[in-house]
Design a protein around this motif. Structure first.
Motif, mmCIF file in Angstrom:
data_model
loop_
_atom_site.group_PDB
_atom_site.id
_atom_site.type_symbol
_atom_site.label_atom_id
_atom_site.label_comp_id
_atom_site.label_asym_id
_atom_site.label_seq_id
_atom_site.Cartn_x
_atom_site.Cartn_y
_atom_site.Cartn_z
ATOM 1 N N TYR A 78 -112.920 -27.861 2.096
ATOM 2 C CA TYR A 78 -111.688 -27.224 2.550
ATOM 3 C C TYR A 78 -111.063 -26.454 1.404
ATOM 4 N N TYR A 79 -110.192 -25.536 1.767
ATOM 5 C CA TYR A 79 -109.389 -24.826 0.777
ATOM 6 C C TYR A 79 -108.029 -24.537 1.417
ATOM 7 N N TRP A 80 -107.061 -24.322 0.570
ATOM 8 C CA TRP A 80 -105.710 -24.012 1.048
ATOM 9 C C TRP A 80 -105.573 -22.510 1.251
ATOM 10 N N GLU A 81 -105.354 -22.115 2.460
ATOM 11 C CA GLU A 81 -104.983 -20.728 2.748
ATOM 12 C C GLU A 81 -103.566 -20.488 2.233
ATOM 13 N N HIS A 82 -102.702 -21.493 2.459
ATOM 14 C CA HIS A 82 -101.323 -21.446 1.960
ATOM 15 C C HIS A 82 -100.803 -22.882 1.887
ATOM 16 N N GLU A 83 -100.931 -23.488 0.715
ATOM 17 C CA GLU A 83 -100.600 -24.908 0.565
ATOM 18 C C GLU A 83 -99.139 -25.255 0.867
ATOM 19 N N TRP A 87 -101.350 -24.932 5.318
ATOM 20 C CA TRP A 87 -102.355 -24.179 6.065
ATOM 21 C C TRP A 87 -103.692 -24.370 5.370
ATOM 22 N N GLU A 89 -107.956 -24.437 5.587
ATOM 23 C CA GLU A 89 -109.170 -23.973 6.247
ATOM 24 C C GLU A 89 -110.331 -24.824 5.748
ATOM 25 N N TYR A 127 -111.006 -23.040 10.837
ATOM 26 C CA TYR A 127 -112.033 -22.368 10.057
ATOM 27 C C TYR A 127 -112.216 -20.956 10.574
ATOM 28 N N THR A 128 -112.873 -20.148 9.759
ATOM 29 C CA THR A 128 -113.175 -18.768 10.118
ATOM 30 C C THR A 128 -114.685 -18.599 10.144
ATOM 31 N N ARG A 166 -111.339 -16.901 14.280
ATOM 32 C CA ARG A 166 -110.585 -18.019 13.709
ATOM 33 C C ARG A 166 -110.460 -19.104 14.776
#
Length: 181
Positions: A78-83, A87, A89, A127-128, A166
């Motif tokens: 996972y990663y933060w799109e906007h922590e 948000w 992903e 996810y995208t 998405r």
């Protein structure tokens, strides 16, 4: 660590590093790259270069291995799109074609989603992917996710334009879904 019969997701260990390199970085033209954002450039990484940064994969919260019958077969991440707004992903990679089409990705993602909702203060995970990866879209549908966005013809690959997709699910939807059981 989470387990579903022979499938386990767990943090990466030092003894996984050679296998992780084989799965993710060894091949010049890996089959998995045809499905995992093939519109982005991929370059294989020599073993010694991979090992220079290999410690960065060990025991991370955001990057775990998928093990099947005791063998590392892929990863979830996972990663933060906007922590600040939580948000997040997520992603998955099953790197060997022989493991595709068996439901392993769906099962691994189910475990990962459960882990994320259990351990992080999230209201949504998603996810995208791209419209050329129909299997990945189907995984989201099986897990009760909604196609939240279709950005048309923004991914160019092999002479064709594809849509960016998405997928997402809210915590309350996950808590009430049959996929979570």
């Amino acid at each position: 660590m989470y387990q579903d019969n022979e499938l386990v997701i767990r943090p990466i260990k030092r003894e996984d590093l050679t296998r992780l390199w084989e799965l993710m970085c060894k091949d010049e033209t890996p089959e998995w790259k045809k499905w995992d954002a093939p519109y982005y450039e991929y370059k294989s990484v020599p073993y010694d270069k991979f090992m220079e940064k290999a410690d960065s994969y060990i025991n991370r919260d955001d990057f775990w291995g998928i093990e099947v019958d005791g063998i590392l077969r892929g990863i979830v991440s996972y990663y933060w799109e906007h922590e600040p707004s939580k948000w997040l992903e997520m992603g998955i990679g099953l790197h060997e074609a022989s493991n595709w089409g068996k439901g392993l990705g769906t099962r691994a993602f189910r475990l990962w989603m459960n882990h994320l909702f259990t351990t992080l203060p999230l209201v949504r995970v998603g996810y995208t992917t791209w419209s050329g990866n129909e299997r990945m879209i189907r995984v989201g549908e099986k897990l009760g996710m909604t196609m939240e966005a279709r950005i048309r013809k923004v991914r160019y690959y092999d002479g064709y334009y594809y849509d960016s997709i998405r997928m997402g699910i809210l915590r309350e939807e996950w808590d009430n879904s049959a996929a979570n059981n």
